[in-house]
Design an enzyme around this catalytic site. Structure first.
Site, PDB file in Angstrom:
ATOM      1  N   SER A  61      61.614  25.687  -8.100  1.00 31.98           N
ATOM      2  CA  SER A  61      60.517  25.159  -7.267  1.00 31.98           C
ATOM      3  C   SER A  61      60.317  26.295  -5.993  1.00 31.98           C
ATOM      4  O   SER A  61      59.206  26.007  -5.555  1.00 31.98           O
ATOM      5  CB  SER A  61      60.634  23.883  -6.968  1.00 31.98           C
ATOM      6  OG  SER A  61      60.402  22.784  -7.799  1.00 31.98           O
ATOM      7  N   LYS A  64      57.257  28.248  -6.156  1.00 31.37           N
ATOM      8  CA  LYS A  64      55.983  27.742  -5.969  1.00 31.37           C
ATOM      9  C   LYS A  64      55.318  28.107  -4.659  1.00 31.37           C
ATOM     10  O   LYS A  64      54.066  28.292  -4.414  1.00 31.37           O
ATOM     11  CB  LYS A  64      56.061  26.273  -5.966  1.00 31.37           C
ATOM     12  CG  LYS A  64      56.279  25.640  -7.374  1.00 31.37           C
ATOM     13  CD  LYS A  64      56.775  24.255  -7.197  1.00 31.37           C
ATOM     14  CE  LYS A  64      57.111  23.550  -8.405  1.00 31.37           C
ATOM     15  NZ  LYS A  64      57.684  22.402  -8.530  1.00 31.37           N
ATOM     16  N   TYR A 188      53.929  28.004 -15.932  1.00 31.78           N
ATOM     17  CA  TYR A 188      54.604  27.411 -14.858  1.00 31.78           C
ATOM     18  C   TYR A 188      56.404  27.250 -15.345  1.00 31.78           C
ATOM     19  O   TYR A 188      57.043  27.810 -14.269  1.00 31.78           O
ATOM     20  CB  TYR A 188      54.077  25.946 -14.956  1.00 31.78           C
ATOM     21  CG  TYR A 188      54.922  25.197 -14.263  1.00 31.78           C
ATOM     22  CD1 TYR A 188      54.633  24.767 -12.639  1.00 31.78           C
ATOM     23  CD2 TYR A 188      55.943  24.055 -14.799  1.00 31.78           C
ATOM     24  CE1 TYR A 188      55.710  24.084 -12.024  1.00 31.78           C
ATOM     25  CE2 TYR A 188      56.662  23.214 -13.926  1.00 31.78           C
ATOM     26  CZ  TYR A 188      56.451  23.081 -12.547  1.00 31.78           C
ATOM     27  OH  TYR A 188      57.371  22.286 -11.765  1.00 31.78           O
ATOM     28  N   TYR A 240      59.757  17.747  -0.740  1.00 32.92           N
ATOM     29  CA  TYR A 240      59.070  16.383  -1.213  1.00 32.92           C
ATOM     30  C   TYR A 240      59.644  15.387  -0.301  1.00 32.92           C
ATOM     31  O   TYR A 240      59.392  15.362   0.668  1.00 32.92           O
ATOM     32  CB  TYR A 240      60.051  16.362  -2.696  1.00 32.92           C
ATOM     33  CG  TYR A 240      59.901  17.837  -3.686  1.00 32.92           C
ATOM     34  CD1 TYR A 240      58.598  17.938  -4.036  1.00 32.92           C
ATOM     35  CD2 TYR A 240      60.818  18.403  -3.844  1.00 32.92           C
ATOM     36  CE1 TYR A 240      58.480  19.250  -4.633  1.00 32.92           C
ATOM     37  CE2 TYR A 240      60.797  19.702  -4.365  1.00 32.92           C
ATOM     38  CZ  TYR A 240      59.806  20.104  -4.804  1.00 32.92           C
ATOM     39  OH  TYR A 240      59.585  21.305  -5.452  1.00 32.92           O
ATOM     40  N   VAL A 258      65.428  23.069  -7.614  1.00 36.24           N
ATOM     41  CA  VAL A 258      66.657  22.123  -8.505  1.00 36.24           C
ATOM     42  C   VAL A 258      67.620  23.000  -9.131  1.00 36.24           C
ATOM     43  O   VAL A 258      68.544  22.406  -9.404  1.00 36.24           O
ATOM     44  CB  VAL A 258      65.925  20.983  -9.430  1.00 36.24           C
ATOM     45  CG1 VAL A 258      65.405  20.019  -9.137  1.00 36.24           C
ATOM     46  CG2 VAL A 258      65.337  21.891 -10.601  1.00 36.24           C
TER      47      VAL A 258
HETATM   48  O1  DON Z   1      59.252  21.449 -13.433  1.00 38.43           O
HETATM   49  C1  DON Z   1      60.310  21.039 -13.079  1.00 38.43           C
HETATM   50  O2  DON Z   1      60.752  20.060 -12.913  1.00 38.43           O
HETATM   51  C2  DON Z   1      61.223  22.461 -12.573  1.00 38.43           C
HETATM   52  N1  DON Z   1      60.855  23.534 -13.078  1.00 38.43           N
HETATM   53  C3  DON Z   1      61.089  22.604 -11.130  1.00 38.43           C
HETATM   54  C4  DON Z   1      61.425  21.224 -10.115  1.00 38.43           C
HETATM   55  C5  DON Z   1      61.953  21.704  -8.656  1.00 38.43           C
HETATM   56  O3  DON Z   1      62.726  22.850  -8.772  1.00 38.43           O
HETATM   57  C6  DON Z   1      62.003  20.607  -7.828  1.00 38.43           C
HETATM   58  N2  DON Z   1      62.591  20.981  -6.748  1.00 38.43           N
HETATM   59  N3  DON Z   1      63.396  20.285  -5.923  1.00 38.43           N
END
Ligand code: DON
Length: 306
Positions: A61, A64, A188, A240, A258
């Site tokens: 993420s 982003k 994405y 978040y 993540v």
């Molecule tokens: O879409 C997802 O769930 C992952 N590609 C990215 C989520 C993420 O990194 C949330 N961060 N803490």
């Protein structure tokens, strides 16, 4: 600075409570949680690192921040008709708020918001072209042409992305996604799967520490106003439902992923990247947050003062 980072690295190595590696993306579940890296790039360009700062990881993420920057460059404030700017207070992949708010995601960093941002960047292009443009942009801001996508992680995300597919189709049902949902999702997943190390990531964040200027050059990546606004979104929404806790403990604009990475910006002072794959209960790097907490205590860099 080197002493501070070496001390933090030593403390983190001795820490046995390392959180839990993300396992909902199978390819991320294979990463050894016994790793920690940190890099600080100061405003004058000096670089300091400790631990596994050269080890590549999935930025997830954190990407982003870069796609948001690109979307604002392409369509400016028009982005905000489809994406909000408020903290969500919900999990990064939550769907509940979307129904109440007519398919308009709260902010560009929750998954729904980032999917809407990708849709805005695509602007009639094929996923491959959009992806090439995203990678090109990240290479430019990081000053490193070796940065690329980890296809294994991307494939792993495609195969298990039911939640993201739900979010995207739900937004599409409100007419908020303009391109083919599968193309938007594929783009994405792939930008989330960019692999970087702490050294590259801290370099990539420099434009946000330098009021929008590109490091090592007189070029501007974004205006000073835009850099300030992106930093404020990172502060309010970058972790978040853990954003309040991160502001309380660290007090810097930050974006987590993540994969266990965190990019944190001390405006005017430094760009910082930390990585440790074990996550806390809301999906933010456990040791990464602890390390940043110590770093701001030692440096006084919190935007809220000492
Ligand atoms: O879409 C997802 O769930 C992952 N590609 C990215 C989520 C993420 O990194 C949330 N961060 N803490």
């Amino acid at each position: 600075m080197q002493k501070i980072l070496d001390d933090i690295n030593e403390l983190m190595a001795a820490n046995t409570d390392r959180g839990k590696v993300a396992d909902y993306i199978p390819q991320l579940a294979c990463v050894d949680s016994n790793q920690f890296g940190i890099t600080v790039v100061l405003a004058d360009g000096q670089v300091f690192s400790a631990g596994s700062s050269a080890q590549l990881f999935s930025i997830q993420s954190i990407s982003k921040v870069f796609t948001l920057t690109m979307a604002l460059g392409k369509i400016g404030d028009a982005l905000w008709s489809n994406v909000g700017r408020e903290p969500s207070g919900d999990a990064f992949n939550s769907i509940v708020q979307l129904e109440h708010e007519h398919g308009k995601p709260r902010n560009p960093f929750i998954n729904a918001g980032a999917i809407a941002v990708v849709d805005a960047i695509m602007m009639g292009h094929q996923p491959k072209e959009t992806l090439a443009e995203i990678v090109q942009f990240v290479r430019y801001i990081a000053n490193d042409s070796s940065i690329s996508i980890d296809d294994k992680v991307a494939r792993s995300e495609v195969e298990t992305g039911h939640r993201n597919a739900s979010l995207a189709h739900f937004m599409a049902s409100f007419g908020r996604i303009k391109h083919l949902v599968d193309c938007v999702l594929g783009t994405y997943y792939h930008h989330c799967s960019i692999a970087m190390n702490c050294e590259q990531l801290a370099q990539a964040g420099m434009f946000l520490a330098l009021d929008g200027m590109h490091q090592n050059s007189t070029n501007r990546v974004v205006s000073a106003q835009r850099a300030r606004r992106i930093n404020s979104l990172m502060l309010m929404c970058g972790h978040y439902d853990g954003s309040g806790e991160f502001a309380y403990r660290v007090g810097l604009p930050g974006k987590s992923g993540v994969g266990g990475g965190i990019l944190a910006i001390a405006p005017g002072k430094a760009s910082i990247a930390v990585w440790s794959p074990g996550l806390d209960s809301v999906g933010n790097s456990k040791l990464g947050t602890e390390a940043l907490e110590i770093l701001v205590q030692q440096t006084g860099w919190s935007i809220f003062g000492h």
